[in-house]
Design an enzyme around this catalytic site. Structure first.
Site, PDB file in Angstrom:
ATOM      1  CG  ASP A   8      -0.365   0.166   2.527  1.00  0.00           C
ATOM      2  OD1 ASP A   8       0.879   0.282   2.608  1.00  0.00           O
ATOM      3  OD2 ASP A   8      -1.111   0.218   3.516  1.00  0.00           O
ATOM      4  CB  CYS A  64       0.746  -2.546   4.690  1.00  0.00           C
ATOM      5  SG  CYS A  64       0.393  -3.674   6.039  1.00  0.00           S
ATOM      6  CB  THR A  66       1.344  -2.729  11.222  1.00  0.00           C
ATOM      7  OG1 THR A  66       0.213  -3.237  10.486  1.00  0.00           O
ATOM      8  CG2 THR A  66       1.004  -1.398  11.857  1.00  0.00           C
ATOM      9  CG  HIS A  97      10.675 -24.112  11.868  1.00  0.00           C
ATOM     10  ND1 HIS A  97      10.791 -23.918  13.223  1.00  0.00           N
ATOM     11  CD2 HIS A  97      11.837 -24.711  11.477  1.00  0.00           C
ATOM     12  CE1 HIS A  97      11.966 -24.384  13.646  1.00  0.00           C
ATOM     13  NE2 HIS A  97      12.616 -24.860  12.594  1.00  0.00           N
ATOM     14  CG  HIS A 132       9.075 -27.971  10.521  1.00  0.00           C
ATOM     15  ND1 HIS A 132       8.752 -27.375  11.716  1.00  0.00           N
ATOM     16  CD2 HIS A 132      10.396 -28.277  10.593  1.00  0.00           C
ATOM     17  CE1 HIS A 132       9.828 -27.316  12.484  1.00  0.00           C
ATOM     18  NE2 HIS A 132      10.843 -27.861  11.825  1.00  0.00           N
TER      19      HIS A 132
HETATM   20  C1  RB5 Z   1      -2.097   2.623   6.440  1.00  0.00           C
HETATM   21  O1  RB5 Z   1      -2.181   3.812   7.138  1.00  0.00           O
HETATM   22  C2  RB5 Z   1      -1.928   1.454   7.407  1.00  0.00           C
HETATM   23  O2  RB5 Z   1      -3.122   1.246   8.116  1.00  0.00           O
HETATM   24  C3  RB5 Z   1      -1.540   0.209   6.659  1.00  0.00           C
HETATM   25  O3  RB5 Z   1      -0.364   0.452   5.968  1.00  0.00           O
HETATM   26  C4  RB5 Z   1      -1.274  -1.022   7.499  1.00  0.00           C
HETATM   27  O4  RB5 Z   1      -0.441  -0.749   8.567  1.00  0.00           O
HETATM   28  C5  RB5 Z   1      -2.454  -1.794   7.890  1.00  0.00           C
HETATM   29  O5  RB5 Z   1      -2.361  -2.884   8.452  1.00  0.00           O
END
Ligand code: RB5
Length: 142
Positions: A8, A64, A66, A97, A132
């Site tokens: 993203d 993305c 997180t 694994h 595994h």
């Molecule tokens: C975008 O702001 C953020 O929510 C996205 O990149 C991600 O972290 C979502 O899981």
């Protein structure tokens, strides 16, 4: 082996860096996004996951902020094992694994050098099979 890659807006810059860093060694198919403009991570996670399911000899990278949105979405697809990784040790084990077929990176919580090492370790690791494989056989619900 081809690398399906997607991000993203939060992962866009790291996606471009990874493609540039590994372009001599790996072939990438980039599903976007292609700018910093705000987008919805599931649109890209689904495309990469569908491609990995269709061509299981290939692997995916999703990025993305997180990593959680990409991992949660990709893992809705049967036979996808998307692993959120933030160190070379974790990405190595994700392959050894879990036989992860998509590596997920948290762009806002990993620096570039560590992200490159995390990807490199994932590329270099091999699934260990044996016990595994028995565990992986128990993951999908159908
Ligand atoms: C975008 O702001 C953020 O929510 C996205 O990149 C991600 O972290 C979502 O899981």
């Amino acid at each position: 082996m081809k690398i399906y890659i997607g991000s993203d807006h939060a992962g866009f810059e790291l996606k471009e860096i990874l493609k540039k860093h590994f372009c001599a060694a790996k072939e990438f198919e980039d599903f976007g996004t292609f700018s910093n403009e705000s987008v919805d991570y599931p649109d890209f996670a689904h495309k990469v996951a569908e491609s990995v399911v269709t061509d299981p000899e290939n692997i995916g990278i999703l990025i993305c902020g997180t990593g959680n949105g990409m991992a949660i979405t990709a893992n809705k697809h049967p036979n996808v094992r998307a692993a959120l990784c933030w160190s070379p040790e974790i990405s190595t084990l994700a392959k050894q694994h879990n036989n992860a077929n998509i590596l997920v990176l948290p762009a806002r919580f990993i620096d570039t050098e560590l992200a490159i090492k995390t990807v490199e370790s994932f590329f270099n690791a091999e699934f260990e099979g044996g016990r595994h494989q028995n565990r992986i056989n128990k993951i999908d619900l159908q």
